[in-house]
Scaffold this motif. Structure first.
Motif, short mmCIF file in Angstrom:
data_model
loop_
_atom_site.label_atom_id
_atom_site.label_comp_id
_atom_site.label_asym_id
_atom_site.label_seq_id
_atom_site.Cartn_x
_atom_site.Cartn_y
_atom_site.Cartn_z
N ARG A 1 19.75 31.09 25.94
CA ARG A 1 20.29 29.90 25.31
C ARG A 1 19.56 29.57 24.02
NH1 ARG A 1 21.73 25.99 30.38
NH2 ARG A 1 22.93 27.56 31.44
N VAL A 2 18.25 29.73 24.05
CA VAL A 2 17.49 29.44 22.84
C VAL A 2 17.87 30.41 21.74
CG1 VAL A 2 15.17 29.42 21.85
CG2 VAL A 2 15.57 28.42 24.11
N ALA A 3 17.99 31.69 22.09
CA ALA A 3 18.35 32.69 21.08
C ALA A 3 19.71 32.39 20.47
CB ALA A 3 18.35 34.08 21.72
N GLY A 4 20.68 31.99 21.29
CA GLY A 4 21.99 31.64 20.76
C GLY A 4 21.94 30.44 19.85
N GLY A 5 21.03 29.52 20.12
CA GLY A 5 20.86 28.35 19.27
C GLY A 5 20.48 28.72 17.86
N VAL A 6 19.75 29.80 17.71
CA VAL A 6 19.37 30.27 16.37
C VAL A 6 20.62 30.61 15.57
CG1 VAL A 6 18.19 32.11 15.09
CG2 VAL A 6 17.09 31.05 17.07
N GLY A 7 21.57 31.28 16.20
CA GLY A 7 22.82 31.60 15.52
C GLY A 7 23.57 30.35 15.10
N LEU A 8 23.59 29.36 15.98
CA LEU A 8 24.26 28.09 15.65
C LEU A 8 23.56 27.37 14.50
CD1 LEU A 8 25.14 26.68 19.19
CD2 LEU A 8 26.74 27.57 17.46
N MET A 9 22.24 27.44 14.48
CA MET A 9 21.49 26.77 13.41
C MET A 9 21.74 27.42 12.05
SD MET A 9 17.92 25.68 15.34
CE MET A 9 17.05 26.90 14.46
N LEU A 10 22.14 28.68 12.05
CA LEU A 10 22.44 29.35 10.79
C LEU A 10 23.73 28.82 10.14
CD1 LEU A 10 21.69 33.11 11.56
CD2 LEU A 10 20.44 31.61 9.99
N LEU A 11 24.67 28.36 10.96
CA LEU A 11 25.97 27.98 10.41
C LEU A 11 25.89 26.94 9.29
CD1 LEU A 11 28.19 28.08 13.62
CD2 LEU A 11 28.21 29.67 11.68
N PRO A 12 25.17 25.83 9.44
CA PRO A 12 25.09 24.88 8.32
C PRO A 12 24.44 25.49 7.07
CG PRO A 12 24.35 23.84 10.34
CD PRO A 12 24.52 25.29 10.65
N LEU A 13 23.46 26.37 7.30
CA LEU A 13 22.81 27.02 6.16
C LEU A 13 23.76 27.96 5.42
CD1 LEU A 13 19.43 27.90 7.90
CD2 LEU A 13 19.87 26.01 6.31
N LEU A 14 24.74 28.45 6.16
CA LEU A 14 25.73 29.36 5.56
C LEU A 14 26.94 28.62 5.03
CD1 LEU A 14 25.58 32.09 8.36
CD2 LEU A 14 24.60 32.26 6.04
N GLY A 15 26.89 27.29 5.08
CA GLY A 15 28.02 26.49 4.60
C GLY A 15 29.17 26.43 5.59
N ALA A 16 28.87 26.64 6.87
CA ALA A 16 29.93 26.68 7.88
C ALA A 16 29.64 25.71 9.02
CB ALA A 16 30.07 28.10 8.41
N ALA A 17 29.13 24.54 8.67
CA ALA A 17 28.81 23.54 9.70
C ALA A 17 30.05 23.13 10.50
CB ALA A 17 28.18 22.31 9.05
N ASP A 18 31.21 23.20 9.88
CA ASP A 18 32.45 22.81 10.56
C ASP A 18 33.21 24.03 11.11
OD1 ASP A 18 33.08 23.88 8.10
OD2 ASP A 18 34.64 22.41 7.64
N ALA A 19 32.48 25.06 11.49
CA ALA A 19 33.09 26.30 11.98
C ALA A 19 33.91 26.05 13.24
CB ALA A 19 32.00 27.33 12.27
N SER A 20 34.88 26.91 13.45
CA SER A 20 35.72 26.83 14.64
C SER A 20 34.90 27.16 15.89
CB SER A 20 36.87 27.83 14.53
OG SER A 20 36.37 29.15 14.67
N PRO A 21 35.38 26.75 17.05
CA PRO A 21 34.67 27.10 18.29
C PRO A 21 34.47 28.61 18.45
CG PRO A 21 36.28 25.39 18.74
CD PRO A 21 36.51 25.84 17.31
#
Length: 146
Positions: free
Chosen positions: A1-21
């Motif tokens: 779960r922690v590792a997956g959180g890293v991927g989610l934390m990247l989304l805002p940095l990549l300009g994709a904070a509003d990414a689809s599910p």
């Protein structure tokens, strides 16, 4: 779960904070793939130097690999089977993450492709070594980095 959180934390940095599910799920896959690759890369040093093994114990048991062998850096066919399981998982996760790249902003796509390619190069190197991540640390080859 922690590792997956890293991927989610990247989304805002990549300009994709509003990414689809779906894109978020694939970002989680990328985070897990990154962590799994790091575990595979560092298994020898973690085991021998730090007396720690981060490979799933259930996978070691399923293949018959002995934790004591891993802790002393002994490469066995059973250990190689365990590594092969992890490599297959990592490949599936990277493939999933790759499917999300077209949904990212154009300015971020190359970065994510580069992350995937660089880390998959470590997995490639592990396969070239026949699953040996115990006797020396893995790193991507120079051509893969370039």
């Amino acid at each position: 779960r922690v590792a997956g959180g890293v991927g989610l934390m990247l989304l805002p940095l990549l300009g994709a904070a509003d990414a689809s599910p779906e894109t978020k799920a694939r970002a989680v896959d990328l985070g897990v793939a990154i962590q799994l690759t790091n575990i595979l890369r560092d298994v020898g040093g973690d085991a021998v130097d730090l007396n720690r093994v981060y490979l799933p114990l259930e996978d070691l048991r399923a293949t018959g690999a002995q934790l004591d062998d891993v802790l002393v850096g002994r490469l066995t066919p059973e250990y190689v089977q365990t590594v092969e399981l992890q490599v297959a998982r990592a490949r599936e996760l990277y493939a999933s993450a790759r499917l999300a790249v077209p949904d990212l902003p154009k300015s971020s796509r190359l970065v994510v492709y580069a992350i995937i390619e660089l880390l998959e190069a470590i997995v490639d190197e592990l396969e070239k070594r026949g699953g040996d991540s115990l006797t020396r640390k893995l790193k991507p080859s120079t051509p893969a980095v370039l």
